[in-house]
Design a protein around this motif. Structure first.
Motif, PDB file in Angstrom:
ATOM      1  N   LEU A   1       1.575  -6.166   7.328  1.00 58.25           N
ATOM      2  CA  LEU A   1       1.307  -6.660   8.683  1.00 58.25           C
ATOM      3  C   LEU A   1       0.397  -7.887   8.622  1.00 58.25           C
ATOM      4  CD1 LEU A   1       0.706  -3.336  10.668  1.00 58.25           C
ATOM      5  CD2 LEU A   1       2.691  -4.851  10.825  1.00 58.25           C
ATOM      6  N   GLY A   2      -0.698  -7.758   7.883  1.00 54.37           N
ATOM      7  CA  GLY A   2      -1.654  -8.864   7.783  1.00 54.37           C
ATOM      8  C   GLY A   2      -1.048 -10.116   7.179  1.00 54.37           C
ATOM      9  N   ARG A   3      -0.314  -9.950   6.106  1.00 56.18           N
ATOM     10  CA  ARG A   3       0.283 -11.108   5.418  1.00 56.18           C
ATOM     11  C   ARG A   3       1.349 -11.803   6.243  1.00 56.18           C
ATOM     12  NH1 ARG A   3       0.560  -8.103  -0.357  1.00 56.18           N
ATOM     13  NH2 ARG A   3      -1.667  -8.256  -0.801  1.00 56.18           N
TER      14      ARG A   3
ATOM     15  N   LYS B   1       1.369   9.385  -1.792  1.00 56.76           N
ATOM     16  CA  LYS B   1       2.288   8.342  -1.331  1.00 56.76           C
ATOM     17  C   LYS B   1       2.037   7.979   0.131  1.00 56.76           C
ATOM     18  CE  LYS B   1       6.003   9.272  -4.566  1.00 56.76           C
ATOM     19  NZ  LYS B   1       7.389   9.709  -4.722  1.00 56.76           N
ATOM     20  N   HIS B   2       1.548   8.938   0.913  1.00 52.20           N
ATOM     21  CA  HIS B   2       1.263   8.634   2.318  1.00 52.20           C
ATOM     22  C   HIS B   2       0.159   7.586   2.425  1.00 52.20           C
ATOM     23  CE1 HIS B   2       2.870  12.884   3.358  1.00 52.20           C
ATOM     24  NE2 HIS B   2       3.837  12.014   3.230  1.00 52.20           N
ATOM     25  N   ARG B   3      -0.872   7.761   1.628  1.00 51.15           N
ATOM     26  CA  ARG B   3      -1.984   6.800   1.625  1.00 51.15           C
ATOM     27  C   ARG B   3      -1.491   5.431   1.138  1.00 51.15           C
ATOM     28  NH1 ARG B   3      -7.650   8.273  -1.098  1.00 51.15           N
ATOM     29  NH2 ARG B   3      -8.765   7.609   0.724  1.00 51.15           N
ATOM     30  N   ALA B   4      -0.700   5.437   0.078  1.00 49.60           N
ATOM     31  CA  ALA B   4      -0.175   4.178  -0.474  1.00 49.60           C
ATOM     32  C   ALA B   4       0.726   3.467   0.537  1.00 49.60           C
ATOM     33  CB  ALA B   4       0.581   4.453  -1.774  1.00 49.60           C
ATOM     34  N   THR B   5       1.512   4.237   1.271  1.00 49.04           N
ATOM     35  CA  THR B   5       2.399   3.647   2.281  1.00 49.04           C
ATOM     36  C   THR B   5       1.594   3.012   3.403  1.00 49.04           C
ATOM     37  OG1 THR B   5       4.163   5.211   1.768  1.00 49.04           O
ATOM     38  CG2 THR B   5       4.257   4.139   3.926  1.00 49.04           C
ATOM     39  N   ALA B   6       0.573   3.710   3.863  1.00 51.40           N
ATOM     40  CA  ALA B   6      -0.279   3.158   4.923  1.00 51.40           C
ATOM     41  C   ALA B   6      -0.958   1.880   4.441  1.00 51.40           C
ATOM     42  CB  ALA B   6      -1.325   4.191   5.362  1.00 51.40           C
ATOM     43  N   GLN B   7      -1.452   1.899   3.217  1.00 53.91           N
ATOM     44  CA  GLN B   7      -2.111   0.726   2.624  1.00 53.91           C
ATOM     45  C   GLN B   7      -1.151  -0.462   2.569  1.00 53.91           C
ATOM     46  OE1 GLN B   7      -5.337   0.501   1.180  1.00 53.91           O
ATOM     47  NE2 GLN B   7      -4.975  -1.628   0.636  1.00 53.91           N
ATOM     48  N   ARG B   8       0.029  -0.220   2.036  1.00 56.71           N
ATOM     49  CA  ARG B   8       1.015  -1.293   1.861  1.00 56.71           C
ATOM     50  C   ARG B   8       1.487  -1.837   3.212  1.00 56.71           C
ATOM     51  NH1 ARG B   8       2.592  -5.566  -0.071  1.00 56.71           N
ATOM     52  NH2 ARG B   8       4.750  -5.835  -0.634  1.00 56.71           N
TER      53      ARG B   8
ATOM     54  N   VAL C   1       1.230   1.464  15.215  1.00 55.38           N
ATOM     55  CA  VAL C   1       1.481   2.449  14.166  1.00 55.38           C
ATOM     56  C   VAL C   1       0.796   3.752  14.553  1.00 55.38           C
ATOM     57  CG1 VAL C   1       1.155   3.045  11.743  1.00 55.38           C
ATOM     58  CG2 VAL C   1       1.689   0.691  12.374  1.00 55.38           C
ATOM     59  N   TYR C   2       1.583   4.810  14.631  1.00 55.58           N
ATOM     60  CA  TYR C   2       1.065   6.154  14.854  1.00 55.58           C
ATOM     61  C   TYR C   2       0.925   6.804  13.483  1.00 55.58           C
ATOM     62  CZ  TYR C   2       2.720   5.403  19.630  1.00 55.58           C
ATOM     63  OH  TYR C   2       2.937   4.904  20.887  1.00 55.58           O
ATOM     64  N   CYS C   3      -0.261   7.294  13.162  1.00 59.87           N
ATOM     65  CA  CYS C   3      -0.475   7.964  11.886  1.00 59.87           C
ATOM     66  C   CYS C   3      -1.655   8.916  12.007  1.00 59.87           C
ATOM     67  CB  CYS C   3      -0.682   6.964  10.755  1.00 59.87           C
ATOM     68  SG  CYS C   3      -2.081   5.849  10.949  1.00 59.87           S
ATOM     69  N   GLY C   4      -1.926   9.662  10.950  1.00 64.27           N
ATOM     70  CA  GLY C   4      -2.911  10.724  11.016  1.00 64.27           C
ATOM     71  C   GLY C   4      -4.325  10.330  10.653  1.00 64.27           C
ATOM     72  N   SER C   5      -5.242  11.198  11.050  1.00 67.41           N
ATOM     73  CA  SER C   5      -6.651  11.023  10.700  1.00 67.41           C
ATOM     74  C   SER C   5      -6.992  11.835   9.452  1.00 67.41           C
ATOM     75  CB  SER C   5      -7.544  11.441  11.870  1.00 67.41           C
ATOM     76  OG  SER C   5      -7.289  12.777  12.228  1.00 67.41           O
ATOM     77  N   ALA C   6      -5.964  12.303   8.739  1.00 67.17           N
ATOM     78  CA  ALA C   6      -6.116  12.987   7.456  1.00 67.17           C
ATOM     79  C   ALA C   6      -5.272  12.231   6.430  1.00 67.17           C
ATOM     80  CB  ALA C   6      -5.644  14.436   7.565  1.00 67.17           C
ATOM     81  N   PHE C   7      -5.500  12.521   5.150  1.00 68.23           N
ATOM     82  CA  PHE C   7      -4.710  11.880   4.094  1.00 68.23           C
ATOM     83  C   PHE C   7      -3.480  12.688   3.722  1.00 68.23           C
ATOM     84  CE2 PHE C   7      -9.005  10.165   3.133  1.00 68.23           C
ATOM     85  CZ  PHE C   7      -8.715   8.843   3.393  1.00 68.23           C
ATOM     86  N   GLY C   8      -3.557  14.016   3.863  1.00 65.62           N
ATOM     87  CA  GLY C   8      -2.458  14.869   3.441  1.00 65.62           C
ATOM     88  C   GLY C   8      -2.477  15.077   1.939  1.00 65.62           C
TER      89      GLY C   8
ATOM     90  N   VAL D   1      -7.134   3.799   6.532  1.00 60.81           N
ATOM     91  CA  VAL D   1      -6.488   3.054   5.445  1.00 60.81           C
ATOM     92  C   VAL D   1      -5.687   1.884   5.996  1.00 60.81           C
ATOM     93  CG1 VAL D   1      -4.730   3.178   3.627  1.00 60.81           C
ATOM     94  CG2 VAL D   1      -6.419   5.004   3.842  1.00 60.81           C
ATOM     95  N   ILE D   2      -4.837   2.158   6.989  1.00 57.54           N
ATOM     96  CA  ILE D   2      -3.983   1.083   7.509  1.00 57.54           C
ATOM     97  C   ILE D   2      -4.809   0.030   8.247  1.00 57.54           C
ATOM     98  CG2 ILE D   2      -3.331   2.170   9.703  1.00 57.54           C
ATOM     99  CD1 ILE D   2      -0.469   1.024   9.105  1.00 57.54           C
TER     100      ILE D   2
END
Length: 166
Positions: free
Chosen positions: A32-34, A20-27, A9-16, A51-52
């Motif tokens: 993945l884990g589940r 929804k970006h944070r929630a998407t990374a969390q979900r 997963v490529y993603c940022g070191s900021a939240f923006g 977060v991810i």
């Protein structure tokens, strides 16, 4: 179809600006884990990266971070993950992340996001695209991205502004 063992997963070191970006990374990390899928990512503990990584770890994923030496202080290397690999430069980061992964996902991120988008466009000629096509043909989701830099600027993930061409 061969089951996925690891996803990069490529993603940022900021939240923006958009929560929804944070929630998407969390979900996504939780999913993945589940599903017993390992996470390969940029190795940071801040922003969407943190977060991810934390969500995937909490839900059972092995999490492998890959971070260049010069970004350790900026992205604050995550020492609580399963494995943190420190590489000399961005090129080595991308190569290692590619080697460790069965599939790739791009979430919102910083300036490097454009580089990953370009790599993704070129990747359509790669043998891995057979897996993506197979996944899509079996009813799985495949997301595309357009206007990447505009989205990043509007979301405050990439500093600056874009001007309309006349």
């Amino acid at each position: 179809m061969t089951p996925l063992k690891s996803v990069c997963v490529y993603c940022g070191s900021a939240f923006g600006a958009n929560p929804k970006h944070r929630a998407t990374a969390q979900r996504f990390g939780e999913l993945l884990g589940r599903n017993g899928i390992d996470l390969v990512y940029g190795g940071g503990r801040v922003g969407l990266m943190g977060v991810i990584a934390d969500a995937a770890l909490k839900n059972g994923s092995k999490v492998i971070g890959v971070i260049p030496e010069h970004l350790q202080s900026k992205e604050v290397g995550h020492h609580g993950i399963s494995e943190l690999r420190i590489v000399p430069n961005m090129h080595e980061r991308k190569v290692l992340m590619f080697q460790l992964s069965d599939a790739f996902v791009i979430l919102p991120g910083g300036f490097s996001y454009g580089d990953y988008l370009r790599c993704g466009a070129i990747a359509r000629f790669s043998p891995i695209m057979e897996k993506v096509t197979e996944h899509a043909n079996s009813g799985g989701y495949v997301w595309g991205i357009c206007n990447g830099f505009q989205i990043l600027c509007e979301s405050h993930l990439l500093p600056g502004a874009l001007l309309r061409n006349d």
